[in-house]
Design an enzyme around this catalytic site. Structure first.
Site, PDB file in Angstrom:
ATOM      1  N   GLU A  52      49.710  32.958  44.374  1.00 58.64           N
ATOM      2  CA  GLU A  52      49.861  33.747  43.139  1.00 58.64           C
ATOM      3  C   GLU A  52      50.169  35.204  43.466  1.00 58.64           C
ATOM      4  OE1 GLU A  52      46.417  33.225  40.658  1.00 58.64           O
ATOM      5  OE2 GLU A  52      46.985  34.804  39.246  1.00 58.64           O
ATOM      6  N   LYS A  55      40.175  28.876  43.541  1.00 56.13           N
ATOM      7  CA  LYS A  55      41.189  29.903  43.837  1.00 56.13           C
ATOM      8  C   LYS A  55      40.512  30.989  44.657  1.00 56.13           C
ATOM      9  CE  LYS A  55      42.941  33.551  40.891  1.00 56.13           C
ATOM     10  NZ  LYS A  55      43.642  33.884  39.637  1.00 56.13           N
ATOM     11  N   LEU A  56      41.124  31.315  45.794  1.00 57.28           N
ATOM     12  CA  LEU A  56      40.589  32.371  46.656  1.00 57.28           C
ATOM     13  C   LEU A  56      41.419  33.628  46.480  1.00 57.28           C
ATOM     14  CD1 LEU A  56      40.101  30.441  50.045  1.00 57.28           C
ATOM     15  CD2 LEU A  56      38.439  30.742  48.182  1.00 57.28           C
ATOM     16  N   LYS A  57      40.740  34.744  46.280  1.00 58.05           N
ATOM     17  CA  LYS A  57      41.431  36.031  46.282  1.00 58.05           C
ATOM     18  C   LYS A  57      41.738  36.374  47.742  1.00 58.05           C
ATOM     19  CE  LYS A  57      41.332  37.440  41.940  1.00 58.05           C
ATOM     20  NZ  LYS A  57      42.579  37.699  41.203  1.00 58.05           N
ATOM     21  N   ASN A  94      47.202  39.277  44.089  1.00 61.62           N
ATOM     22  CA  ASN A  94      47.250  40.461  43.212  1.00 61.62           C
ATOM     23  C   ASN A  94      48.164  41.553  43.771  1.00 61.62           C
ATOM     24  OD1 ASN A  94      44.085  39.515  42.376  1.00 61.62           O
ATOM     25  ND2 ASN A  94      45.518  40.021  40.740  1.00 61.62           N
ATOM     26  N   ASP A 132      51.810  36.067  38.113  1.00 61.55           N
ATOM     27  CA  ASP A 132      50.805  36.497  37.141  1.00 61.55           C
ATOM     28  C   ASP A 132      51.263  37.850  36.592  1.00 61.55           C
ATOM     29  OD1 ASP A 132      48.577  37.604  35.864  1.00 61.55           O
ATOM     30  OD2 ASP A 132      47.167  37.261  37.486  1.00 61.55           O
ATOM     31  N   ASP A 146      45.314  33.910  45.418  1.00 58.67           N
ATOM     32  CA  ASP A 146      45.844  34.967  44.549  1.00 58.67           C
ATOM     33  C   ASP A 146      45.807  36.298  45.303  1.00 58.67           C
ATOM     34  OD1 ASP A 146      46.588  36.679  42.528  1.00 58.67           O
ATOM     35  OD2 ASP A 146      44.905  36.214  41.201  1.00 58.67           O
ATOM     36  N   GLY A 191      42.566  34.107  33.796  1.00 52.38           N
ATOM     37  CA  GLY A 191      41.375  34.690  33.180  1.00 52.38           C
ATOM     38  C   GLY A 191      41.287  36.163  33.522  1.00 52.38           C
ATOM     39  N   LYS A 248      48.365  34.552  30.697  1.00 54.67           N
ATOM     40  CA  LYS A 248      47.218  35.258  30.143  1.00 54.67           C
ATOM     41  C   LYS A 248      47.701  35.868  28.842  1.00 54.67           C
ATOM     42  CE  LYS A 248      45.248  36.663  34.605  1.00 54.67           C
ATOM     43  NZ  LYS A 248      45.150  37.768  35.588  1.00 54.67           N
ATOM     44  N   SER A 266      37.786  31.294  40.122  1.00 52.87           N
ATOM     45  CA  SER A 266      38.404  32.312  40.962  1.00 52.87           C
ATOM     46  C   SER A 266      37.308  32.956  41.805  1.00 52.87           C
ATOM     47  CB  SER A 266      39.080  33.352  40.054  1.00 52.87           C
ATOM     48  OG  SER A 266      39.626  34.408  40.814  1.00 52.87           O
TER      49      SER A 266
END
Ligand code: OSB
Ligand code: MG
Length: 372
Positions: free
Chosen positions: A214, A162-164, A191, A239, A189, A291, A263, A136
């Site tokens: 995500e 995975k790119l935020k 968030n 997530d 992702d 994670g 998770k 990530s």
């Protein structure tokens, strides 16, 4: 098994580099570790994944510490015979606080499995000896800086990137990474940083053949994700929204996700995590292991979980040196051919680096059973 003692310990570990997400930047971890000791001296370790501030989820480490001490431990002491399964049931009346519950459950399960000589992987139903490892990548200062970081991880051999992302850091960085590195396994992702008003923008991600997007929308917005899914080609993965096997079943039924990030901390423990896995498998929905910037303790649990059959995509199961200069375990997790080995020893299968652990310990409190 009888538990004689529980130690709650706080450790402070600096990250190798700051990790930036849409909910803030982390440069160190303040972690709650739980150690249980049974009456025959068997010890078990657990790691609570709660972060310092309630930004990713409502839990935070000081709160998890307090809930563990004031509400979870009293219920543990009431059990005549302690098993992870029995503990889970005993903690059910406590609402929420899943990360706190998961930390204590992990410690009990580690001790229980050590007593039985069984590895966590074996116990959960692992079918692989090693798991593909993704990484990530946090939000960077600039596109060139991001490309350097991604190039480094690909050189190390990571299986998937995975790119935020967040508003203002999405189409451009994703496009730049896809253009520079070609046909790699790539996903993003958010968030929970977007709203339905961003649907047209998010649809532009369809051009980059991502494995998944995500958690674009807030945790509670299951229906929003289902609506957004009708406007995107890119599969949506949840997530934050998946807090239990029931939440997973609901999200799948309403069409909110085609993939699930599991998770164990977020869903209240490894036993519930396996149920999430099973519900998804029954619906033909692939899962992968998320994670939470874990040390080797939580990382060991993640590797065992990620070895279950429906973990069909590489997880955020990176090696210890992704985040740590020195892990808390004596055998840090290493990347080989883009994979990390699943521990085979009893319980979590890792031993603590006691000297280092003591050096990074900020506080320690011991709670003993009143009577055995
Ligand atoms: O959303 O997956 C997330 C880290 C902290 C909190 C939430 C997330 C993350 C990561 C890092 O993406 C995953 C890792 O530990 O490698
Ligand atoms: Mg995530």
């Amino acid at each position: 098994m009888k538990i004689a003692e529980v130690e709650l310990r706080r450790v402070r570990l600096p990250l190798k580099a700051p990790f930036r997400t849409s909910f803030g930047s982390q440069s160190e971890r303040d972690i709650l570790l739980i150690q249980v000791t049974s009456d025959d001296g068997t010890r078990g370790w657990g790691e609570c994944v709660a972060l310092s501030a309630p930004l990713y989820s409502s839990e935070y480490v000081d709160g998890a510490h307090r809930v563990t001490r004031d509400f979870l431990l009293p219920r543990l002491w009431m059990l005549p015979d302690v098993t992870a399964y029995g503990l889970e049931a005993a903690l059910t009346p406590i609402s929420g606080h899943r990360m706190a519950k998961a930390g204590l459950e992990m410690a009990v399960l580690d001790a229980e499995l050590r007593t039985r000589g069984t590895s966590l992987g074996e116990h959960l139903g692992a079918v692989k000896a090693r798991v593909p490892s993704g990484v990530s990548v946090g939000i960077a200062e600039s596109i060139p800086a991001l490309l350097d970081v991604v190039a480094g991880h690909l050189d190390e051999g990571y299986s998937r990137i995975k790119l935020k992302i967040e508003p203002g850091w999405d189409i451009e960085p994703v496009s730049a990474v896809r253009e520079r590195f070609g046909d790699i396994l790539l996903q993003v992702d958010a968030n929970a940083a977007y709203t339905m008003a961003d649907a047209t923008l998010l649809a532009k991600l369809d051009a980059f053949d991502l494995l998944l997007l995500e958690q674009p929308l807030p945790e509670e917005d299951i229906r929003g994700h289902a609506a957004l899914a009708t406007q995107l080609q890119t599969p949506i993965c949840l997530d934050e929204s998946i807090t239990s096997a029931r939440a997973a079943a609901d999200a799948i039924a309403i069409g909110a996700c085609k993939v699930v990030n599991i998770k164990s901390g977020r869903v209240g423990g490894l036993l519930e995590a396996r149920r999430v896995h099973d519900v998804c498998a029954a619906h033909g929905v692939p899962v992968w292991c998320g994670g939470m910037l874990e040390t080797g303790i939580g990382r060991a649990a993640n590797m065992a979980l990620a070895a279950l059959p429906n973990f069909l995509l590489p997880g955020d199961t990176s090696a210890s040196d992704r985040f740590w200069r020195r892990d808390l375990v004596t055998q840090p997790f290493v990347l080989r051919d883009g994979h990390v080995d699943v521990p085979t020893g009893p319980g979590l299968g890792v031993e603590m680096d006691e000297a280092w652990l003591d050096e990074v310990t900020v506080s320690k409190e011991c709670h003993a059973a009143e009577s055995l």
